[in-house]
Design an enzyme around this catalytic site. Structure first.
Site, PDB file in Angstrom:
ATOM      1  N   HIS A 236       0.812  -1.219   0.000  1.00  0.00           N
ATOM      2  CA  HIS A 236       0.000   0.000   0.000  1.00  0.00           C
ATOM      3  C   HIS A 236       0.858   1.287   0.000  1.00  0.00           C
ATOM      4  O   HIS A 236       0.729   2.138  -0.879  1.00  0.00           O
ATOM      5  CB  HIS A 236      -0.880   0.046   1.259  1.00  0.00           C
ATOM      6  CG  HIS A 236      -1.692  -1.177   1.496  1.00  0.00           C
ATOM      7  ND1 HIS A 236      -2.828  -1.465   0.787  1.00  0.00           N
ATOM      8  CD2 HIS A 236      -1.550  -2.191   2.398  1.00  0.00           C
ATOM      9  CE1 HIS A 236      -3.356  -2.595   1.231  1.00  0.00           C
ATOM     10  NE2 HIS A 236      -2.597  -3.055   2.211  1.00  0.00           N
TER      11      HIS A 236
HETATM   12  C1  BDR Z   1      -2.854   0.693   5.407  1.00  0.00           C
HETATM   13  O1  BDR Z   1      -3.037   0.198   6.730  1.00  0.00           O
HETATM   14  C2  BDR Z   1      -1.825  -0.237   7.272  1.00  0.00           C
HETATM   15  O2  BDR Z   1      -1.968  -1.499   7.834  1.00  0.00           O
HETATM   16  C3  BDR Z   1      -0.799  -0.209   6.166  1.00  0.00           C
HETATM   17  O3  BDR Z   1       0.452   0.199   6.681  1.00  0.00           O
HETATM   18  C4  BDR Z   1      -1.359   0.802   5.196  1.00  0.00           C
HETATM   19  O4  BDR Z   1      -0.931   2.104   5.501  1.00  0.00           O
HETATM   20  C5  BDR Z   1      -3.569  -0.231   4.446  1.00  0.00           C
HETATM   21  O5  BDR Z   1      -4.930  -0.306   4.766  1.00  0.00           O
END
Ligand code: BDR
Ligand code: CA
Length: 307
Positions: A236
């Protein structure tokens, strides 16, 4: 020109990779931490582990230890108890430069032109900065957020973790009037996945950063596969960095996006107006597509630049 950025984060496996990439692709003016994937004390320690491991000359400022209005929640199922489970946890000498991330963000934006804000955790620090110093909204080059979704959520059917974890903060940020607000939501980040091939390519690079990244991915991919039965784990947070450094990899659409702060089934949902007629004024460039293979090539090239 190399972009100047502030990374606001909650490391976090994918936050760690975003920091690694930004360490070579941008000028990081500072790293600010927030409660998110793990409690603030751990996300701050994790950021310090990364700056020390990567030998980055970048200060870490600790920020909000809880969301604006809702109770803090963490993401142990994705990132483990420490937020960075997997690799052996190195001993660190560095300590945080301050416990006032919000002040750091405000002063850095006021004293530097064209700073990009790159929030890749819950938006608490950014919302507080915007509330305390609304002038920063017009001073920044832009804000590139990992959060939300123009589609399915992950924590709930409709909500993505960073927005869900502090929906009131996210709402303040999306409504703040940023001229350039880029959104890497789950609809995009799920196209940018890491698999066993990427892990073995990282191991083959053989430097300290790439080996640490490979160990991170071993844990992150296994946890993701167990949870979702998916094959590639979405990277992400690096998308929010790449959207600034390599915009040509992305397909953007201007959209009106608002955040649901309450709701029986929809708390933390980013409501993306995709109507082709008369939608509200666009406040956001929503990312819909990424050239995944090119992005992975850039990830590997970037990590090979560490010694
Ligand atoms: C986001 O949530 C976190 O767990 C990850 O680091 C990312 O920023 C994805 O939903
Ligand atoms: Ca994150």
């Amino acid at each position: 020109m190399t972009p100047k950025i502030i990374i606001d984060c909650d490391p976090g496996h994918d936050d760690a990779i975003a920091i690694m990439m930004a360490g070579r692709l941008t000028k990081i003016l500072g790293i600010t931490t927030v409660s998110g994937n793990a409690p603030l004390s751990l996300t701050t320690e994790n950021a310090l582990i990364l700056t020390e491991l990567l030998d980055l000359d970048v200060d870490v400022h600790a920020g909000a230890n809880k969301p604006l209005m809702v109770a803090p929640r963490h993401a142990e199922e994705a990132h483990g108890r420490t937020g960075l489970d997997g690799p052996i946890r190195p001993e660190i000498k560095r300590t945080a430069a301050s416990n006032d991330a919000v002040h750091f963000i405000i002063e850095t934006v006021r004293s530097n032109d064209d700073v990009w804000l790159v929030p890749i955790g819950p938006l608490t620090n950014i919302a507080l900065a915007v509330q305390q110093a609304p002038d920063i909204v017009d001073r920044v080059a832009g804000i590139s957020i990992m959060g939300g979704s123009a589609g399915a959520g992950n924590v709930t059917a409709t909500a993505e973790f960073n927005v869900w974890a502090d929906p009131h903060a996210a709402s303040i940020v999306f409504d703040a009037g940023f001229e350039k607000l880029l959104m890497a939501g789950l609809n995009l980040t799920h196209q940018f996945g890491v698999d066993e091939q990427v892990i073995s390519d990282l191991r083959a690079l053989g430097n300290q950063a790439s080996l640490f990244a490979a160990d991170l991915f071993d844990f992150y991919l296994a946890a993701y596969q167990k949870r979702t039965l998916g094959t590639r784990a979405p990277l992400h947070d690096p998308c929010a960095v790449l959207a600034i450094t390599h915009p040509e990899l992305f397909e953007f659409e201007s959209r009106n996006v608002r955040v649901e702060t309450t709701g029986t089934h929809t708390r933390g949902m980013t409501v993306v107006d995709e109507r082709s007629w008369g939608p509200g004024p666009a406040n956001c460039e929503v990312e819909y597509g990424i050239d995944r293979d090119q992005g992975i090539t850039i990830l590997l090239e970037t990590l090979s630049a560490y010694s």
